[in-house]
Design a protein around this motif. Structure first.
Motif, PDB file in Angstrom:
ATOM      1  N   SER A 179      23.321  68.750  32.768  1.00 44.19           N
ATOM      2  CA  SER A 179      24.305  69.825  32.841  1.00 44.19           C
ATOM      3  C   SER A 179      23.709  71.144  32.371  1.00 44.19           C
ATOM      4  O   SER A 179      23.896  72.189  33.015  1.00 44.19           O
ATOM      5  N   ARG A 205      23.892  71.520  44.305  1.00 42.35           N
ATOM      6  CA  ARG A 205      24.902  70.582  44.800  1.00 42.35           C
ATOM      7  C   ARG A 205      24.495  69.137  44.523  1.00 42.35           C
ATOM      8  O   ARG A 205      25.322  68.317  44.118  1.00 42.35           O
ATOM      9  N   HIS A 257      25.183  68.382  40.945  1.00 39.45           N
ATOM     10  CA  HIS A 257      26.620  68.185  40.738  1.00 39.45           C
ATOM     11  C   HIS A 257      27.034  66.764  41.118  1.00 39.45           C
ATOM     12  O   HIS A 257      27.843  66.130  40.425  1.00 39.45           O
ATOM     13  N   LEU A 258      26.487  66.238  42.203  1.00 39.77           N
ATOM     14  CA  LEU A 258      26.799  64.871  42.618  1.00 39.77           C
ATOM     15  C   LEU A 258      26.363  63.866  41.556  1.00 39.77           C
ATOM     16  O   LEU A 258      27.081  62.899  41.255  1.00 39.77           O
ATOM     17  N   ASP A 314      28.801  64.193  38.604  1.00 42.23           N
ATOM     18  CA  ASP A 314      30.111  63.632  38.932  1.00 42.23           C
ATOM     19  C   ASP A 314      30.070  62.107  38.873  1.00 42.23           C
ATOM     20  O   ASP A 314      30.998  61.461  38.368  1.00 42.23           O
ATOM     21  N   HIS A 315      29.005  61.517  39.375  1.00 41.04           N
ATOM     22  CA  HIS A 315      28.873  60.058  39.347  1.00 41.04           C
ATOM     23  C   HIS A 315      28.807  59.557  37.909  1.00 41.04           C
ATOM     24  O   HIS A 315      29.487  58.586  37.533  1.00 41.04           O
ATOM     25  N   GLN A 321      29.914  60.931  35.181  1.00 33.27           N
ATOM     26  CA  GLN A 321      31.143  61.143  34.415  1.00 33.27           C
ATOM     27  C   GLN A 321      32.230  60.125  34.754  1.00 33.27           C
ATOM     28  O   GLN A 321      33.126  59.881  33.944  1.00 33.27           O
ATOM     29  N   ARG A 322      32.143  59.484  35.919  1.00 31.77           N
ATOM     30  CA  ARG A 322      33.161  58.515  36.322  1.00 31.77           C
ATOM     31  C   ARG A 322      32.856  57.090  35.869  1.00 31.77           C
ATOM     32  O   ARG A 322      33.736  56.238  35.871  1.00 31.77           O
TER      33      ARG A 322
END
Length: 466
Positions: A415, A441, A444-445, A448-449, A451-452
């Motif tokens: 990050s 981008r 970011h992917l 996002d992965h 964090q889930r």
């Protein structure tokens, strides 16, 4: 899916670094020695993606006219999941094709696959225009920028990986827990190896030599099951091309031996796999890093180059530490740097100056083994260009423990690295807005992965305590 028109013919010559030409391929195909040709494009993660072709079809149709693959090969995450947000291609564009132009200078037989040859390809638009976000094109761009100074780089790669017992399927079935390294003790510089390790290293060395990519050295490392392979110094683009083939060979031979190799930067807590880039600068066959007549004194070019690395690399971490796990390698005492410092023969620094005379060169120690080598070397060359262009002054060398120094810290997380990359005027100047947006981008992917996903470590820490 509609096809774009075929790519323009490859560059003339068609003879590879080891002297393997299309004529040689035709002769091997006619003799029945080769029946398959792989046309491969390096993807964003530094993997080989493409198609297997019947060798006769490749010679008749593909070698001189190119082929097509879905453009999402250069616009997806490590899971190959279609994702919006890339300008190159998306659901909105119908995931169109791009053309692949064989780089015939990379053609070679690969002994680790039966009766198979491989050639790398350049991703281009239907009119032959290079796709700027493709890894090989990114490196081409930086080589061109460096040539403005009358310089070209030479590069050598040394990389580490860990061998685990069992196959990738075994590891998946076990939930990637309780992995068993091939060796159970520190075998750094050891010359007495167990039969499985010895057999794997011998087969790897023979296979790479048979492909025209002889290693300089193979050694076992301090980490359990860890191996380091060093390649000879040479052309920068060739070093990256061959590194992808090397990783392909490691995985193929490992699987056949019932082993699961990993190039993760931090495969386990407290363990790290690095990829060190050895780089020098040349003009008219003369090294430009050392002061003429001196074995160890840095030239002005050498000083500006290191100053550029220390200034520019902090903003380009996405290119040498591309995912969440990459940043778990940067820990004190790990031999991975935590600050941007330089020193002579100092393994605690981000930039280690080694060698003497014309052999004087820079070892850049920040990339991990998970890196795309085209990106890592591009970041290094862009930072060097930055230092040369602005004639940046070099500060004092680090003579002690760089883990205790006050240098610029390596970004602590993906990050942080993403923020620095997106806000970097230097990154945009060096690579262009299109490249910056594309790889932001991708980061970011990855975030996002991460964090889930609920991890085993979270359950272990909080299941009974929350």
């Amino acid at each position: 899916m509609a096809h774009l028109s075929t790519a323009a013919a490859p560059a003339s010559g068609g003879r590879s670094e080891k002297g393997f030409s299309l004529t040689d391929l035709r002769n091997l195909v006619k003799a029945g020695t080769i029946d398959t040709v792989l046309l491969a494009v390096p993807d964003l993660q530094g993997r080989l993606k493409g198609k297997r072709y019947d060798a006769n079809h490749f010679l008749k149709r593909v070698a001189h006219h190119g082929a097509e693959v879905c453009a999402y090969v250069l616009a997806t995450d490590v899971d190959m999941s279609p994702a919006d947000g890339f300008a190159l291609t998306s659901w909105e564009t119908g995931y169109q094709d791009l053309s692949v132009r064989p780089a015939l200078s990379t053609l070679r037989v690969v002994p680790w696959l039966p009766r198979t040859a491989i050639v790398l390809g350049d991703a281009v638009l239907h009119d032959g225009t290079p796709i700027e976000v493709s890894p090989r094109q990114i490196l081409h761009q930086q080589l061109t920028r460096l040539s403005r100074h009358g310089l070209h780089p030479k590069a050598g790669i040394e990389t580490e990986f860990v061998l685990y017992k069992g196959t990738y399927a075994d590891a998946e079935q076990a939930g990637y827990r309780d992995l068993r390294p091939l060796t159970t003790e520190n075998l750094d510089y050891a010359l007495d190896h167990d039969p499985v390790s010895d057999r794997f290293c011998r087969r790897l060395q023979r296979a790479l030599a048979g492909a025209g990519m002889p290693v300089e050295a193979i050694k076992t490392e301090a980490g359990l099951g860890q191996v380091e392979v060093t390649f000879p110094y040479g052309d920068a683009l060739t070093a990256c091309d061959q590194h992808l083939l090397f990783k392909h060979a490691v995985r193929t031979l490992g699987s056949r031996a019932g082993l699961a190799p990993t190039f993760m930067a931090a495969p386990e807590t407290g363990r790290a796999n690095g990829l060190h880039l050895h780089v020098s600068l040349w003009s008219k066959a003369i090294s430009q890093l050392n002061e003429p007549g001196s074995d160890y004194e840095l030239s002005r070019i050498g000083q500006h180059a290191i100053a550029g690395l220390l200034t520019g690399l902090p903003e380009l971490a996405l290119f040498y530490a591309p995912n969440v796990n990459s940043y778990k390698r940067f820990t004190p005492g790990s031999f991975a740097p935590t600050t941007f410092t330089w020193g002579y023969d100092n393994r605690t620094c981000a930039v280690r100056v080694v060698g003497r005379g014309e052999g004087l060169h820079l070892e850049i120690r920040v990339p991990g083994a998970d890196v795309n080598p085209y990106h890592a070397l591009s970041a290094v060359l862009a930072a060097i260009d930055h230092g040369l262009q602005r004639k940046l002054a070099l500060g004092p060398e680090e003579t002690g423990n760089a883990y205790r120094s006050g240098g610029i810290p390596v970004p602590p997380t993906l990050s942080h690295a993403l923020t620095a990359f997106q806000n970097s005027a230097f990154a945009e100047e060096a690579f262009g807005a299109e490249v910056v947006e594309h790889y932001a981008r991708l980061a970011h992917l990855e975030l996002d992965h991460d964090q889930r996903i609920v991890t085993d470590a979270e359950r272990q820490r909080w299941l009974a305590r929350a």
